[in-house]
Write an enzyme that holds these catalytic residues in place. Structure first.
Site, PDB file in Angstrom:
ATOM      1  N   HIS A 103       0.753  -1.144  -0.149  1.00 27.68           N
ATOM      2  CA  HIS A 103      -0.100   0.035  -0.058  1.00 27.68           C
ATOM      3  C   HIS A 103       0.794   1.228   0.044  1.00 27.68           C
ATOM      4  CE1 HIS A 103      -3.642  -2.312   1.783  1.00 27.68           C
ATOM      5  NE2 HIS A 103      -3.518  -2.480   0.448  1.00 27.68           N
ATOM      6  N   CYS A 130       7.933  19.474  -7.811  1.00 23.56           N
ATOM      7  CA  CYS A 130       8.574  18.263  -8.159  1.00 23.56           C
ATOM      8  C   CYS A 130      10.077  18.530  -8.333  1.00 23.56           C
ATOM      9  CB  CYS A 130       8.058  17.627  -9.219  1.00 23.56           C
ATOM     10  SG  CYS A 130       9.028  16.033  -9.709  1.00 23.56           S
ATOM     11  N   GLY A 170      -2.079  -8.907  12.812  1.00 21.14           N
ATOM     12  CA  GLY A 170      -2.797  -7.453  12.855  1.00 21.14           C
ATOM     13  C   GLY A 170      -3.766  -7.044  11.711  1.00 21.14           C
ATOM     14  N   SER A 172      -7.467  -6.842   9.465  1.00 20.20           N
ATOM     15  CA  SER A 172      -8.998  -6.968   9.774  1.00 20.20           C
ATOM     16  C   SER A 172      -9.660  -8.092   8.963  1.00 20.20           C
ATOM     17  CB  SER A 172      -9.665  -5.565   9.551  1.00 20.20           C
ATOM     18  OG  SER A 172      -9.251  -5.480   8.161  1.00 20.20           O
TER      19      SER A 172
END
Length: 237
Positions: A103, A130, A170, A172
């Site tokens: 992620h 940038c 850990g 869900s």
């Protein structure tokens, strides 16, 4: 033994980083559609930057806990693929040599125009240029938002296919595609284990279940695994 470990927010909760889906979690306090989607960023980039700036400063003040350290030690003893849903760097700070951040990473940002990625340890704003293309209002946190594709799914699938043991820590069990990894492993004959504070949404797909704080249960489980690997099974059939 080849071990696939998937970690979620629960592994970092005792380090002071919030979980997401508990009754007092981050998404109980904030609207994920406003703060963790490309559409939310397009509507109000200032609010999104403020949210992630606060989380970044919280992360920089946090320290790894005993669960992170135990996984570092596991990497030194076995063939480990450590995949995390977390955008923190606590696995790395504990000493884990290789971490797959499906992620993304909070301490990085990227340009939405040229794709350049850079380290990001200070606050980020729409005024920042940038460093590669020089354009302003193009930088965003290098995290995977809702509706976006996680990083390295092909690599994850290859690691799942070759694993002898799958461990979720850990998590869900509610966020896909990660919530489907345990089922994929089990369908391939791989023993599955869950270590969590409470049963996950997909607890029924795990062969072994340990519940309690990650800083206690992860070192305990891995010590048991090291002492008697055969007791935790190996690839079936």
């Amino acid at each position: 033994m080849r071990i696939f470990v998937l970690t979620g927010a629960g592994v970092s909760a005792e380090s002071g980083l919030g979980t997401f889906r508990a009754s007092d979690g981050i998404w109980a306090k904030f609207d994920p559609m406003a703060l963790a989607t490309p559409e939310g960023f397009a509507r109000d980039p200032v609010a999104v930057h403020d949210f992630y700036n606060a989380r970044r400063q919280n992360l920089l003040a946090a320290e790894p806990n005993a669960a992170h350290v135990a996984l570092r030690d596991l990497a030194a003893q076995t063939d480990l693929f450590l995949c995390t849903q977390n955008i923190d760097d606590l696995h790395e700070r504990a000493g884990s040599p290789q971490v797959h951040h499906m992620h993304g990473e909070l301490l990085r940002s990227f340009c939405t125009v040229c794709g350049a990625v850079q380290d990001q340890r200070i606050d980020l704003s729409i005024l920042d240029n940038c460093a590669t293309c020089g354009l302003a209002e193009t930088m965003r946190p290098d995290v995977v938002w809702f509706g976006e594709i996680p990083h390295g799914l092909d690599e994850i699938e290859q690691a799942l296919d070759r694993a002898d043991l799958f461990i979720a820590i850990g998590t869900s069990g509610a966020v896909y595609p990660a919530a489907g990894f345990a089922s994929r492993a089990r369908e391939a004959g791989v023993p599955t284990a869950e270590i969590n504070l409470v049963p996950s949404d997909n607890a029924d797909v795990f062969d072994i279940r340990r519940y309690g704080p990650a800083s206690i249960e992860v070192p305990r489980f891995l010590a048991d695994l090291g002492a008697n690997p055969a007791a935790f099974g190996s690839r079936r059939g």
